[in-house]
Design an enzyme around this catalytic site. Structure first.
Site, mmCIF file in Angstrom:
data_model
loop_
_atom_site.group_PDB
_atom_site.id
_atom_site.type_symbol
_atom_site.label_atom_id
_atom_site.label_comp_id
_atom_site.label_asym_id
_atom_site.label_seq_id
_atom_site.Cartn_x
_atom_site.Cartn_y
_atom_site.Cartn_z
ATOM 1 N N GLU A 34 2.117 -8.423 -1.568
ATOM 2 C CA GLU A 34 0.821 -8.963 -1.121
ATOM 3 C C GLU A 34 0.649 -10.432 -1.475
ATOM 4 O OE1 GLU A 34 1.293 -6.135 -2.657
ATOM 5 O OE2 GLU A 34 0.069 -4.509 -1.841
ATOM 6 N N GLU A 94 1.643 1.809 -3.468
ATOM 7 C CA GLU A 94 0.409 2.199 -4.163
ATOM 8 C C GLU A 94 0.072 3.657 -3.891
ATOM 9 O OE1 GLU A 94 -2.567 -1.434 -4.545
ATOM 10 O OE2 GLU A 94 -1.548 -1.476 -2.611
ATOM 11 N N GLY A 97 0.802 -1.219 0.000
ATOM 12 C CA GLY A 97 0.000 0.000 0.000
ATOM 13 C C GLY A 97 0.830 1.263 0.000
#
Lengths: 708, 438
Positions: A164, A144, A141
């Site tokens: 992930e 991201e 994340g």
């Protein structure tokens, strides 16, 4: 190198825009996890600084606050927005995985993700230029979030990744769409399918980051970006072919083949789910973003993902054992280790400690073994991509010590001499008088009782077991073995030492085979029995691989060394009442002949250049073979729990996974047993004991737990 | 003449102790760069030495290292070695260069700092990797590169490139240059030839002396007398080097007699067999004040009584030890025979023998040393008792350090008290140290 002056100056190295380091103290903060301030050019600097955490993770509250901040910025648009981390160690290591565990149903997950996606889109849509500054790790994340910004500036040494998949998932904050949109889609997919780390130079080449700089140039770089002096090419020509469906289909076919060979899809569904997502929607980022949510939510609820998340926390649990909580007394770090015995294990242990930055002296009566350890360490440095300067420093750490002088200066003396009580006792008699008063005497023994070793020591309290697994560089687990009179300060320091060298400690009590060997041996021995009953080695191993083990028991036995397996089996048979079957003569003869497995080129299998040679086999094995192999292992695990060889089932599961690679997506042996149901396990064991003998007698622990 | 007046009594401040020392095996240079740089060698013998003191490496006040052929990746090798030995970012360290005397100069500088109360614990050493001595571009090639570099336009570049001749690429061997005295234009071997003539040393005597060097070293190795002095080297391939490898235990007068003169053909007498060898090696010595001994619980092995540096004509540099050691003897009222053991660095057999002759040469002693008569005969049985640079090799920046270290070891082994270590220095100098064991 100690550099106290540099340390004193370290805090002022970070480029904080309009902030001074003092302003980052928690005293007056509008938000719990963020700092926001505008500089003289009206550039808003937003620093992520998650409370009560040494690393930034995107928890729900972090994202909620970010949402408020973005809304506030939209209503009063700054000249630009710079996002960086205030933590010295890294940018952001991903989502808050502990929050995953609380999302029980798919709709729960979907709701959360939709919120997060809206936030991400708001950042993308901000009218002003957005610049992410990344230092240290930007993972999952965190990466991201950086992908939502217009520019990415990275500090030398930064690393990037989307791991992930290692939790049975894929990116869920828009990464599946934004990453292949920014860089070569094939590389993007490979990153997401492997979860590997990308280093700064490669990230720069890929276009994942726009500039790679020293921290001290960040201020000027931000100004250059805002002045339009930094050219970036966002055309991503490599992505063009993949807008065509058939091109993606072809690529997806190859990706599936590769992914299947690495991780069987029936056990690990995430890679295929990601490939499917990209194959179908890779030409439409909007669709991809949308479908990503549903795919992620589905995966999060698969048993594989639940178990892999569990394994993540088992790892954190074990790590925490070597890192006492704040406020508790932290033992003094070990600065000098002296290793006695440069054999296969001793040499590798010494090399590993040197790689981790400790000073290690290595003694052996045979100087050429010491030389072999030096050579292996320089090879390890190459494998781990250490620079020339780092390699030199690491090799300087490993001090060949044919004179055995290191005993007097070591904080920890690790004995790794041959598995013979007399030899070890002689070694201790010579060592002990020369050791520092508070130095720890650790033994790497796997088969000799610490109770026997401590006899004759002036100070038995300093003796602990630190039991490594082979190969040291790959097996993360280390058993820290306590006997009844071991000093707790020695055990604590030994456990902390294991953390210092970046391994996971499993505290176990002194008992034959400790935990791992005691649990593995019945499994290996049962495989030998099956071999004797006429099944082929390849077929037996395939059963275990189908279960999810990284390799079969017979290949494992060859890896470890048949001589060692025999030694451990003999010891367990002698010291425990577990009806372990006798070792067949043919196996003893093999060992006598020198066919020891991988290290001699031949064992149960033939080995060439360190790789096993397997013949083609027909996959037919009788029903129940998997149970015959695995239940003895589970049985032994329960015995260890019952006898309190290890404190709890979670630690046991963690230890088994990180020492043997026990099918991680199953969550560990005891977790797997729980899924089967203990009474089911007992019933199967009973049946097997009637058919094959008392070695399958269910351990009393199965029913004792049920009675509680 | 000398640099210090003979009559000046040394100032007595702190006594300076030698606590311990260690060296690497000396490895003969064999045509290509050896596996270790000067700092690699220094680190490999420094690590076990520091470890066996049970001392924190940061406890030292300073590190001084002699090194002549500094490798460009290791500028100020003393500091690079100190950092690699874990002695801490705050350890001052400097490198000294006085040709062959560098390894003794480091000890001497350390000795003076401690004696004058400015420091308590100093690590003083020498390191040399002559096998890494560079090949150099000749001046004409350097000029050509410079011209090419400065050419900015295409025509200018082409013109510069056209000036290339293959002969430009023939390298100059740095070592050859380094071993030639620039003032008198003689290389070191030639200075030995000069001395051989001046003091009537013949080829047979030189060869016989060379043979004893090999025999004594071989005997010392066999008997294990170098165990505590030499610490083994390990390279990255895991190969171990534990012995000085220049020694030829089976050397013979016949073999030595067959060799041709190497520096002055065809009539000279200095050969490869009766000269010191080109070698890689490092050595360290730990120097301490009384306070340091108490503070760190160290047991001293010897004390440095005095040192003396002398200078003379470069053409006869090999005679230097006579000057510097005589000064020490005089200052302390000793005769040759009062010194139990001698280490005179064996730059060349003829050179060592010339020194011994000089002391027995009455006109020389009267005229040059200002003595009343010849000083006397130095008993060869007390000189270089375990061999020397002829069999061991002469890593230029290290030898001065080794002979002090070995002198202490040899004195203690024989239960003797007083020794002098001395060496000639290319360029026309010499250093000498007077040591007493405790």
């Amino acid at each position: 190198m100690n550099a106290p002056i540099l340390e004193a100056l370290a805090p002022r190295r970070m480029e904080l825009g309009p902030f001074s380091p003092a302003e980052l103290k928690p005293a007056t903060r509008r938000w719990q996890h963020w700092h926001l301030k505008r500089d003289e050019q009206n550039v808003a600097w937003l620093l992520l600084d998650k409370a009560d955490s040494s690393a930034n993770v995107l928890s729900e509250t972090v994202l909620r606050e970010l949402s408020e901040i973005i809304a506030a910025l939209k209503s009063d648009m700054p000249a630009a927005l710079v996002i960086r981390s205030a933590k010295p160690g890294s940018f952001c290591v991903g989502a808050d995985i502990s929050e995953f565990r609380q999302l029980k149903t798919e709709p729960d997950v979907i709701n959360q993700l939709v919120e997060a996606h809206l936030l991400a889109q708001k950042i993308v849509d901000l009218n002003c230029p957005t610049i992410a500054i990344i230092h240290g790790a930007a993972l999952g994340g965190g990466l991201e979030l950086a992908l939502c910004c217009d520019y990415r500036l990275a500090v030398k040494g930064a690393t990037f990744g989307v791991p992930e998949v290692l939790l049975g998932l894929h990116p869920g904050l828009g990464g599946t769409a934004r990453l292949p949109d920014l860089i070569d889609p094939l590389v993007a997919m490979e990153m997401m399918l492997s979860g590997r780390t990308v280093h700064d130079a490669q990230a720069s080449k890929l276009g994942l980051i726009d500039q790679l700089l020293e921290e001290r140039h960040l201020g000027n770089a931000v100004a250059a970006v805002l002045a339009g002096e930094v050219e970036v090419d966002r055309r991503n020509l490599r992505a063009r072919p993949f807008r065509l469906d058939w091109v993606r289909r072809l690529a997806a076919w190859r990706m599936r083949k590769k992914a299947d060979s690495k991780a069987p899809p029936q056990h690990y569904p995430a890679p295929r789910a990601l490939i499917k997502l990209w194959e179908r929607h890779g030409n439409s980022p909007d669709q991809m973003l949308h479908r990503e949510i549903y795919s992620f939510a589905h995966l999060l609820n698969t048993p594989a993902s639940r178990n892999l998340v569990r394994v993540f926390f088992l790892r954190e649990q074990l790590k925490a054992l070597s890192d006492p909580a704040k406020g508790m007394h932290k033992p003094a770090p070990v600065r000098h280790v002296h290793v006695i015995g440069a054999g296969a294990m001793g040499g590798d242990i010494a090399g590993w400690c040197a790689l981790q930055g400790l000073r290690v002296s290595l003694f052996d009566t045979e100087p050429h073994s010491i030389g072999a350890a030096v050579q292996k360490l320089s090879q390890l440095c190459r494998q781990k991509h250490r620079s020339a300067a780092q390699t030199r420093e690491i090799l300087d750490n490993l001090i060949p010590d044919p004179a055995n002088s290191g005993v007097a200066v070591a904080d920890l003396v690790l004995e790794a001499v041959p598995e013979d009580l007399e030899i070890k006792r002689e070694a201790y008699a010579e060592l002990e008088p020369r050791m520092k008063r508070d130095a720890i005497l650790a033994t790497n023994t796997s088969s000799i009782a610490l109770e026997k070793l401590r006899e004759g020591l002036a100070d038995a309290g300093r003796l602990v077991g630190i039991h490594f697994f082979n190969p040291v560089a790959q097996m993360q687990l280390v058993e820290v073995v306590a006997h009844s009179t071991a000093r707790s300060s020695a055990l604590e320091r030994a456990t902390t030492f294991v953390g210092q060298i970046n391994r996971l400690p499993a505290p176990v009590a002194s008992a034959p085979g400790f935990l791992v060997n005691r649990a593995l041996t019945p499994y290996l021995v049962e495989a030998i029995c099956l071999l004797d009953e006429g099944l082929s080695a390849e077929a037996i191993d395939q059963v275990a691989i189908d279960f999810g083990m990284p390799m079969g028991p017979l290949e494992l036995a060859d890896q470890v060394g048949l001589d060692i397996c025999l030694g451990v089996a003999d010891m367990l048979r002698e010291q425990l009442d577990s009806h372990l079957p006798d070792t067949p003569d043919w196996l003893r003869r093999k060992v006598e002949k020198g066919e020891l497995g991988r290290k001699s080129g031949k064992g149960i299998y033939r080995w060439k250049h360190g790789k096993v040679h397997k013949r083609y086999h027909r996959k037919q094995t009788p029903r129940g073979t998997q149970e015959r192999l695995l239940l003895p292992m589970l049985n032994a695990c329960m015995a260890c729990l019952r006898e309190q060889v290890i404190d709890d089932a979670d630690q046991l599961d963690g230890a088994m996974i990180f020492a043997t690679g026990f099918a991680p997506f199953r969550g560990g042996p005891m977790h797997y047993a729980e899924q089967l149901g203990f009474d089911n396990v007992v019933a199967q064991l009973q049946e097997l004991s009637e058919k094959h003998g008392p070695r399958f007698t269910p351990d009393p622990g199965w029913t004792a737990v049920a009675d509680e | 003449m000398d640099s210090q007046p003979l009559s000046a009594a040394p100032r007595h401040h702190q006594p300076v102790y030698i606590v311990d020392g260690a060296r690497t095996p000396f490895l003969k240079a064999r045509g290509k760069p050896g596996p270790f740089t000067p700092v690699d060698l220094a680190v490999q013998c420094g690590r076990p030495l520091l470890m066996r003191q049970a001392l924190d490496p940061t406890a030292f006040d300073q590190v001084i290292l002699g090194c002549v052929n500094v490798v460009s990746e290791e500028m100020n090798p003393a500091r690079v070695a100190a950092l690699r030995l874990g002695m801490g970012a705050q350890m001052p360290a400097f490198t000294v260069q006085i040709n062959c005397g560098s390894g003794m100069q480091s000890i001497d500088s350390g000795y003076r700092y401690i004696r004058d109360g400015g420091a308590d614990l100093i690590l003083a050493g020498g390191a040399e990797a002559l096998s890494h001595a560079p090949l150099l571009f000749r001046q004409s090639a350097v000029d050509w590169f410079a011209e090419l570099n400065q050419a900015r336009s295409l025509p200018a570049r082409l013109k510069a490139l056209a000036g290339f001749r293959p002969s430009l690429m023939k390298p100059v061997i740095g070592l050859e240059r380094g071993l030639t005295d620039p003032i008198v234009g003689l290389n070191m071997g030639q200075t030995a030839e000069v001395l051989a003539q001046l003091f009537n040393i013949d080829r047979e005597s030189a060869d016989a002396y060379a043979l004893t060097s090999h025999q004594r070293l071989a005997a010392a190795q066999e008997a294990g007398w170098l165990q505590d002095e030499v610490v083994p080297l390990f390279d990255r391939k895991g190969k171990q080097y534990s012995r000085d490898d220049g020694v030829r235990p089976d050397n013979s007068l016949e073999a030595l007699a067959k060799l041709q003169p190497v520096f002055e053909k065809p009539y000279g007498q200095v050969t490869a067999g009766n000269s010191s060898q080109i070698t890689d090696g490092a050595s360290w010595v730990i120097l301490a004040s009384e306070q340091a001994l108490i503070k760190h619980n160290l047991v001293p092995r010897a004390v440095i009584i005095d040192s003396h540096w002398a200078a003379l004509d470069p053409e006869i540099m090999g005679l230097g030890p006579v000057l510097s050691s005589t000064a020490l003897l005089q200052r302390h009222g000793h005769q040759l025979g009062d010194i139990d053991l001698w280490e005179i660095n064996e730059a060349f057999a003829a050179q060592v023998l010339a020194c011994l002759e000089a002391w027995q040469d009455a006109p020389f002693c009267k005229r040059v040393l200002g003595l009343d008569d010849a000083l006397g005969r130095l008993d060869p049985a007390r000189l270089n008792v375990d061999g020397g640079a002829i069999s061991l090799g002469h890593p230029v920046g290290t030898s001065g350090n080794r002979i002090v270290l070995h002198l202490v070891n040899a004195l203690q082994r024989h239960g003797l008290r007083r020794g002098i270590a001395t060496e000639c220095i290319g360029g026309g100098q010499s250093g000498a140290m007077l040591i007493e064991t405790l």
